[in-house]
Design a protein around this motif. Structure first.
Motif, short mmCIF file in Angstrom:
data_model
loop_
_atom_site.label_atom_id
_atom_site.label_comp_id
_atom_site.label_asym_id
_atom_site.label_seq_id
_atom_site.Cartn_x
_atom_site.Cartn_y
_atom_site.Cartn_z
N LYS A 64 25.18 27.12 -73.02
CA LYS A 64 25.11 26.61 -74.40
C LYS A 64 25.00 27.83 -75.30
O LYS A 64 24.01 28.55 -75.30
CB LYS A 64 23.90 25.68 -74.55
CG LYS A 64 23.77 25.06 -75.94
CD LYS A 64 22.75 25.77 -76.75
CE LYS A 64 22.50 25.06 -78.08
NZ LYS A 64 21.60 25.79 -78.96
N ALA A 65 26.07 28.08 -76.06
CA ALA A 65 26.15 29.28 -76.89
C ALA A 65 25.46 29.06 -78.23
O ALA A 65 25.22 27.93 -78.66
CB ALA A 65 27.60 29.66 -77.10
N THR A 66 25.15 30.15 -78.92
CA THR A 66 24.73 30.10 -80.31
C THR A 66 25.95 29.77 -81.15
O THR A 66 27.07 30.11 -80.79
CB THR A 66 24.13 31.45 -80.73
OG1 THR A 66 23.14 31.83 -79.78
CG2 THR A 66 23.51 31.38 -82.11
N SER A 67 25.76 29.12 -82.30
CA SER A 67 26.91 28.65 -83.07
C SER A 67 27.87 29.77 -83.44
O SER A 67 29.09 29.59 -83.38
CB SER A 67 26.45 27.89 -84.32
OG SER A 67 25.65 28.72 -85.15
N LEU A 68 27.37 30.96 -83.81
CA LEU A 68 28.30 32.02 -84.22
C LEU A 68 29.16 32.51 -83.07
O LEU A 68 30.22 33.12 -83.28
CB LEU A 68 27.56 33.18 -84.88
CG LEU A 68 26.66 34.10 -84.05
CD1 LEU A 68 27.47 35.22 -83.41
CD2 LEU A 68 25.58 34.72 -84.93
N VAL A 69 28.74 32.22 -81.82
CA VAL A 69 29.55 32.60 -80.66
C VAL A 69 30.81 31.74 -80.58
O VAL A 69 31.75 32.07 -79.87
CB VAL A 69 28.71 32.51 -79.37
CG1 VAL A 69 29.53 32.81 -78.12
CG2 VAL A 69 27.53 33.50 -79.45
N SER A 70 30.85 30.64 -81.34
CA SER A 70 32.06 29.83 -81.38
C SER A 70 33.27 30.65 -81.80
O SER A 70 34.41 30.31 -81.47
CB SER A 70 31.87 28.66 -82.35
OG SER A 70 30.84 27.81 -81.91
N GLU A 71 33.03 31.74 -82.53
CA GLU A 71 34.14 32.61 -82.92
C GLU A 71 34.83 33.19 -81.69
O GLU A 71 36.02 33.53 -81.74
CB GLU A 71 33.60 33.74 -83.80
CG GLU A 71 34.64 34.38 -84.70
CD GLU A 71 35.11 33.45 -85.80
OE1 GLU A 71 36.29 33.57 -86.18
OE2 GLU A 71 34.33 32.60 -86.27
N LEU A 72 34.10 33.31 -80.59
CA LEU A 72 34.65 33.84 -79.35
C LEU A 72 35.07 32.74 -78.38
O LEU A 72 35.44 33.05 -77.25
CB LEU A 72 33.61 34.73 -78.64
CG LEU A 72 33.30 36.10 -79.24
CD1 LEU A 72 32.24 36.80 -78.39
CD2 LEU A 72 34.54 36.96 -79.34
N ALA A 73 35.00 31.48 -78.79
CA ALA A 73 35.21 30.38 -77.85
C ALA A 73 36.54 30.49 -77.11
O ALA A 73 36.61 30.34 -75.89
CB ALA A 73 35.09 29.04 -78.57
N GLY A 74 37.61 30.75 -77.86
CA GLY A 74 38.91 30.86 -77.22
C GLY A 74 38.96 32.01 -76.23
O GLY A 74 39.49 31.88 -75.13
N ARG A 75 38.38 33.14 -76.63
CA ARG A 75 38.38 34.31 -75.75
C ARG A 75 37.53 34.06 -74.51
O ARG A 75 37.88 34.49 -73.40
CB ARG A 75 37.84 35.50 -76.54
CG ARG A 75 38.02 36.81 -75.85
CD ARG A 75 37.66 37.99 -76.73
NE ARG A 75 38.72 38.96 -76.70
CZ ARG A 75 39.43 39.34 -77.76
NH1 ARG A 75 39.15 38.82 -78.94
NH2 ARG A 75 40.39 40.22 -77.65
N LEU A 76 36.41 33.36 -74.67
CA LEU A 76 35.56 33.05 -73.51
C LEU A 76 36.30 32.13 -72.54
O LEU A 76 36.24 32.33 -71.32
CB LEU A 76 34.26 32.40 -73.98
CG LEU A 76 33.29 33.32 -74.73
CD1 LEU A 76 32.18 32.51 -75.38
CD2 LEU A 76 32.71 34.37 -73.79
N LEU A 77 36.98 31.13 -73.06
CA LEU A 77 37.74 30.24 -72.19
C LEU A 77 38.88 30.97 -71.49
O LEU A 77 39.26 30.64 -70.36
CB LEU A 77 38.28 29.06 -72.99
CG LEU A 77 37.24 28.02 -73.42
CD1 LEU A 77 37.81 27.09 -74.48
CD2 LEU A 77 36.73 27.23 -72.22
#
Length: 346
Positions: free
Chosen positions: A145-158
């Motif tokens: 469960k990421a912190t909301s600002l980590v959503s910026e990296l969501a595509g890269r994490l996937l």
């Protein structure tokens, strides 16, 4: 503790946790046991655990070499039940829940600053995700469960692994604005995070669109929703078949359906008996970030109603800003449409 013994322990279990990548690129390691992971709302400095070792990044990368990246994610816009979802999913025998690793925030901030080339950033993400993927038993798979600002990296994490799945948690804009404006702590967080969120949103839309000083508090909250929601939308647009959207109010209205959807999205199936047991979790009656305090769905409704009474003008101002922005920015129109469809409770 020698470098060899550190490497051996790192590979053996999640006991040594990489708290952060510090200045000079040394990884701070702390010790955690299964109960520590279960209790922690934030895997960051708030745990107040002593650093047991600092390992230079090259040595950390060498220790993690060959470890698989095998994890799933909960991404979210903030204050939309992601911690509750993480805690309840963590009671499932196939899920190992990790909440808000500090190192992912550090890497997201480094990406925003352009601290590394994309190749170097991906290499660091791969190392830390491999370490975050470690579990105590092979039967469990990590769900971060990421912190909301980590959503910026969501595509890269996937992108780090083709088998990764993600839950994308959100709430209708009116609910989000009431949640943020109805709490002193969340309003303070709003003010602190607004500059970074506006910069991220402007960047995503291709250039400056709005100025921070021109936005009221309600408009700042609406902009924050738009920033985080559009980050999730961008990741889902690239990985639609691997992402499942979940509206928080719809989840609370029917926890069994929400949990079944989440488990099916993450693991391909949901056993009805396990879903039933999870739906009766006491976490539904607690404040997820501090379970020692009660916070039921009924109390949440009261808090939202009070926010509407006390901050109705700013809520309406924020919604008007969002609607006006959506008329000129196609990505924002798309996320508004997505949120409207998600929030419909049958």
């Amino acid at each position: 503790m020698t470098a060899t013994s550190l490497a051996t322990r790192l590979r053996a279990s999640p006991e040594l946790f990489p708290l952060d990548l510090e200045i000079g690129e040394a990884a701070a390691l702390i010790e955690l046991n299964p109960v520590d992971y279960e209790r922690a709302s934030f895997l960051d400095a708030r745990m107040q655990r002593p650093t047991v070792a600092r390992l230079p990044y090259p040595e950390l990368a060498a220790a993690a070499e060959g470890l698989p990246v095998a994890c799933d994610y909960i991404f979210h816009v903030g204050h939309v039940g992601s911690t509750l979802m993480s805690r309840v999913l963590g009671t499932h025998p196939a899920v190992f829940s990790l909440r808000e690793p500090q190192v992912l925030r550090t890497l997201a901030q480094a990406e925003a600053l352009g601290a590394w080339t994309p190749q170097l950033l991906d290499a660091r993400l791969n190392v830390f995700l491999a370490l975050l993927s470690r579990t105590w038993t092979p039967a469990r798979r990590a769900t971060i469960k990421a912190t909301s600002l980590v959503s910026e990296l969501a595509g890269r994490l996937l992108d780090q692994q083709p088998g990764a799945r993600a839950l994308m948690m959100t709430a209708a804009p009116a609910v989000y604005l009431a949640t943020i404006l109805g709490g002193p702590n969340s309003r303070q967080e709003l003010a602190l995070a607004a500059p970074g969120r506006l910069a991220r949103l402007n960047r995503r839309l291709g250039g400056p669109r709005w100025r921070l000083e021109a936005l009221s508090e309600g408009e700042l909250a609406a902009m924050s929703w738009a920033c985080e929601m559009s980050a999730l939308g961008a990741a889902a647009g690239r990985n639609g078949e691997r992402c499942a959207w979940i509206d928080f109010d719809r989840f609370l209205a029917d926890p069994r359906a929400g949990l079944s959807r989440a488990l099916t999205a993450l693991h391909g199936r949901a056993d009805p008996a396990q879903v039933e047991a999870m739906a009766r979790s006491p976490y539904f009656e607690r404040y997820s970030k501090a379970p020692e305090y009660g916070y039921s769905p009924a109390l949440r409704r009261e808090v939202l109603a009070a926010a509407e009474r006390d901050h109705g003008g700013e809520i309406r101002r924020g919604l008007a800003w969002l609607e006006a922005a959506a008329r000129t920015e196609t990505p924002l129109a798309e996320i508004l449409s997505t949120a409207e469809a998600l929030s419909h409770v049958a």
